[in-house]
Design a protein around this motif. Structure first.
Motif, PDB file in Angstrom:
ATOM      1  N   PRO A   9      52.249  -3.847  56.356  1.00 24.48           N
ATOM      2  CA  PRO A   9      53.229  -2.891  55.819  1.00 24.48           C
ATOM      3  C   PRO A   9      54.626  -3.093  56.394  1.00 24.48           C
ATOM      4  O   PRO A   9      55.629  -2.909  55.700  1.00 24.48           O
ATOM      5  CB  PRO A   9      52.649  -1.528  56.233  1.00 24.48           C
ATOM      6  CG  PRO A   9      51.181  -1.773  56.372  1.00 24.48           C
ATOM      7  CD  PRO A   9      51.072  -3.178  56.904  1.00 24.48           C
ATOM      8  N   PHE A  68      59.057   7.454  57.648  1.00 25.14           N
ATOM      9  CA  PHE A  68      57.912   7.928  56.881  1.00 25.14           C
ATOM     10  C   PHE A  68      58.240   9.316  56.342  1.00 25.14           C
ATOM     11  O   PHE A  68      58.853  10.140  57.027  1.00 25.14           O
ATOM     12  CB  PHE A  68      56.659   7.972  57.761  1.00 25.14           C
ATOM     13  CG  PHE A  68      56.212   6.606  58.206  1.00 25.14           C
ATOM     14  CD1 PHE A  68      55.282   5.893  57.464  1.00 25.14           C
ATOM     15  CD2 PHE A  68      56.744   6.024  59.343  1.00 25.14           C
ATOM     16  CE1 PHE A  68      54.892   4.621  57.856  1.00 25.14           C
ATOM     17  CE2 PHE A  68      56.362   4.757  59.751  1.00 25.14           C
ATOM     18  CZ  PHE A  68      55.431   4.055  58.998  1.00 25.14           C
ATOM     19  N   ASP A  73      52.270  12.685  44.939  1.00 23.77           N
ATOM     20  CA  ASP A  73      51.267  11.641  44.739  1.00 23.77           C
ATOM     21  C   ASP A  73      51.421  10.940  43.393  1.00 23.77           C
ATOM     22  O   ASP A  73      50.956   9.820  43.206  1.00 23.77           O
ATOM     23  CB  ASP A  73      49.849  12.193  44.906  1.00 23.77           C
ATOM     24  CG  ASP A  73      49.545  13.362  43.986  1.00 23.77           C
ATOM     25  OD1 ASP A  73      50.442  13.776  43.216  1.00 23.77           O
ATOM     26  OD2 ASP A  73      48.404  13.869  44.037  1.00 23.77           O
ATOM     27  N   VAL A  76      52.675   7.271  43.190  1.00 19.47           N
ATOM     28  CA  VAL A  76      51.831   6.119  43.514  1.00 19.47           C
ATOM     29  C   VAL A  76      50.584   6.039  42.633  1.00 19.47           C
ATOM     30  O   VAL A  76      49.709   5.214  42.871  1.00 19.47           O
ATOM     31  CB  VAL A  76      51.412   6.136  45.001  1.00 19.47           C
ATOM     32  CG1 VAL A  76      52.632   6.061  45.888  1.00 19.47           C
ATOM     33  CG2 VAL A  76      50.591   7.370  45.330  1.00 19.47           C
ATOM     34  N   THR A  77      50.496   6.911  41.635  1.00 17.78           N
ATOM     35  CA  THR A  77      49.310   6.904  40.777  1.00 17.78           C
ATOM     36  C   THR A  77      49.623   6.486  39.340  1.00 17.78           C
ATOM     37  O   THR A  77      48.747   6.545  38.483  1.00 17.78           O
ATOM     38  CB  THR A  77      48.647   8.302  40.765  1.00 17.78           C
ATOM     39  OG1 THR A  77      49.614   9.280  40.344  1.00 17.78           O
ATOM     40  CG2 THR A  77      48.126   8.671  42.154  1.00 17.78           C
ATOM     41  N   ALA A  87      54.607   2.359  43.054  1.00 19.53           N
ATOM     42  CA  ALA A  87      53.679   2.564  44.164  1.00 19.53           C
ATOM     43  C   ALA A  87      53.928   1.558  45.279  1.00 19.53           C
ATOM     44  O   ALA A  87      53.939   1.904  46.464  1.00 19.53           O
ATOM     45  CB  ALA A  87      52.236   2.458  43.659  1.00 19.53           C
ATOM     46  N   TRP A  88      54.157   0.303  44.905  1.00 18.71           N
ATOM     47  CA  TRP A  88      54.397  -0.753  45.885  1.00 18.71           C
ATOM     48  C   TRP A  88      55.676  -0.481  46.660  1.00 18.71           C
ATOM     49  O   TRP A  88      55.722  -0.651  47.883  1.00 18.71           O
ATOM     50  CB  TRP A  88      54.473  -2.095  45.174  1.00 18.71           C
ATOM     51  CG  TRP A  88      54.569  -3.272  46.078  1.00 18.71           C
ATOM     52  CD1 TRP A  88      53.558  -3.881  46.773  1.00 18.71           C
ATOM     53  CD2 TRP A  88      55.763  -4.007  46.393  1.00 18.71           C
ATOM     54  NE1 TRP A  88      54.048  -4.946  47.496  1.00 18.71           N
ATOM     55  CE2 TRP A  88      55.400  -5.046  47.288  1.00 18.71           C
ATOM     56  CE3 TRP A  88      57.094  -3.889  46.008  1.00 18.71           C
ATOM     57  CZ2 TRP A  88      56.311  -5.952  47.794  1.00 18.71           C
ATOM     58  CZ3 TRP A  88      58.016  -4.798  46.521  1.00 18.71           C
ATOM     59  CH2 TRP A  88      57.627  -5.810  47.395  1.00 18.71           C
ATOM     60  N   THR A  91      55.322   3.145  48.876  1.00 18.06           N
ATOM     61  CA  THR A  91      54.454   3.004  50.045  1.00 18.06           C
ATOM     62  C   THR A  91      55.029   1.977  51.011  1.00 18.06           C
ATOM     63  O   THR A  91      54.834   2.077  52.223  1.00 18.06           O
ATOM     64  CB  THR A  91      53.026   2.599  49.627  1.00 18.06           C
ATOM     65  OG1 THR A  91      53.061   1.387  48.845  1.00 18.06           O
ATOM     66  CG2 THR A  91      52.358   3.700  48.831  1.00 18.06           C
ATOM     67  N   MET A  95      56.640   6.058  52.200  1.00 17.66           N
ATOM     68  CA  MET A  95      56.206   7.311  51.590  1.00 17.66           C
ATOM     69  C   MET A  95      54.714   7.528  51.795  1.00 17.66           C
ATOM     70  O   MET A  95      53.910   6.608  51.634  1.00 17.66           O
ATOM     71  CB  MET A  95      56.511   7.334  50.097  1.00 17.66           C
ATOM     72  CG  MET A  95      56.394   8.737  49.498  1.00 17.66           C
ATOM     73  SD  MET A  95      56.276   8.733  47.691  1.00 17.66           S
ATOM     74  CE  MET A  95      54.491   8.632  47.500  1.00 17.66           C
ATOM     75  N   ILE A  96      54.352   8.754  52.146  1.00 25.04           N
ATOM     76  CA  ILE A  96      52.957   9.148  52.287  1.00 25.04           C
ATOM     77  C   ILE A  96      52.659  10.141  51.176  1.00 25.04           C
ATOM     78  O   ILE A  96      53.211  11.249  51.167  1.00 25.04           O
ATOM     79  CB  ILE A  96      52.691   9.793  53.655  1.00 25.04           C
ATOM     80  CG1 ILE A  96      53.090   8.827  54.775  1.00 25.04           C
ATOM     81  CG2 ILE A  96      51.229  10.211  53.784  1.00 25.04           C
ATOM     82  CD1 ILE A  96      53.064   9.455  56.159  1.00 25.04           C
ATOM     83  N   PRO A  97      51.824   9.772  50.200  1.00 24.79           N
ATOM     84  CA  PRO A  97      51.565  10.672  49.078  1.00 24.79           C
ATOM     85  C   PRO A  97      50.722  11.874  49.485  1.00 24.79           C
ATOM     86  O   PRO A  97      49.719  11.744  50.185  1.00 24.79           O
ATOM     87  CB  PRO A  97      50.815   9.778  48.081  1.00 24.79           C
ATOM     88  CG  PRO A  97      50.187   8.712  48.924  1.00 24.79           C
ATOM     89  CD  PRO A  97      51.125   8.482  50.064  1.00 24.79           C
ATOM     90  N   THR A 112      50.624  16.083  58.250  1.00 19.93           N
ATOM     91  CA  THR A 112      50.975  14.666  58.094  1.00 19.93           C
ATOM     92  C   THR A 112      52.199  14.328  58.930  1.00 19.93           C
ATOM     93  O   THR A 112      52.230  13.310  59.634  1.00 19.93           O
ATOM     94  CB  THR A 112      51.252  14.345  56.615  1.00 19.93           C
ATOM     95  OG1 THR A 112      50.069  14.589  55.846  1.00 19.93           O
ATOM     96  CG2 THR A 112      51.664  12.881  56.448  1.00 19.93           C
TER      97      THR A 112
END
Length: 232
Positions: A9, A68, A73, A76-77, A87-88, A91, A95-97, A112
């Protein structure tokens, strides 16, 4: 570009900064002020205003350390090439979904953030809780105060300036223009250790952070939650 299961990452973050980050600086004539206020190591909370969608694209790309942050969400979906590319990217930049629409969304976001900070990383947060509906700065929610008091992490306030002119109300592709990202001196609240359940302390800490954000960005302040203003 989809992520490979073996991909590092941090390597993807470095790649995004070198490529898309450079394009962002050129396209939006991005100026960064006060970056020296962000500690080079250890947990840090970045807290600032939120004007439009591209704030979350620009902020992580102008910081030397990876930031972060919580995101919907749905980012990324998505399906198809566009969905996978989003999404790529998100993240990759940190980013934390989290499903924030559920009844436990706020608690999940808080936990989180705490985990990120306890790992010695940078956590970015918009205390207003949503984008400003009219360019003014709205009352901050006390999650920011809970995080700094629970973890002892300093708060570095920041202001996004000009992003709302590039993408009014978050609609469509951003136009060319000038953006300034301005960071202020770190704020620490150790004098309130052990008082993270005191609602008056939480409000005082939050208001002091928002006062710094207002000073940095020059926005008009409204003592009302942005969600209430949107509903009205």
């Amino acid at each position: 570009m989809p992520a490979d299961d073996t991909e590092d990452p941090l390597s993807r973050f470095a790649f995004l900064k070198a490529t898309i980050g450079s394009l962002v600086r050129l396209a939006f004539r991005t100026t960064v002020e006060g970056a020296e206020h962000i500690p080079g190591t250890g947990p840090v909370i970045l807290a600032g205003n939120h004007l439009t969608f591209i704030d979350s694209m620009i902020l992580p790309l102008v910081c030397d350390r990876q930031v972060f942050f919580i995101g919907k969400d749905e980012y990324v979906t998505g399906r198809g090439i566009k969905g996978r590319a989003m999404a790529w990217f998100f993240t990759g930049v940190g980013m934390i979904p989290v499903d924030r629409d559920g009844g436990r969304g706020g608690a999940a976001a808080l936990m989180t953030g705490r985990r990120v900070l306890e790992e010695g990383k940078i956590f970015g947060i918009y205390p207003e809780g949503t984008r400003s509906p009219d360019g003014r700065l709205y009352r901050g929610r006390t999650g920011i105060a809970r995080l700094t008091l629970m973890t002892g992490a300093p708060v570095v306030p920041f202001a996004m300036i000009g992003t709302d002119k590039l993408q009014p109300n978050g609609r469509g592709l951003p136009r060319a223009g000038k953006v300034t990202v301005r960071f202020g001196p770190a704020m620490e609240f150790s004098r309130y250790d052990g008082m993270e359940r005191d609602r008056y302390v939480l409000r005082a800490v939050t208001d002091s952070v928002m006062a710094e954000v207002m000073r940095l960005g020059g926005q008009e302040y409204v003592d009302m939650y942005a969600t209430k203003a949107k509903a009205a």
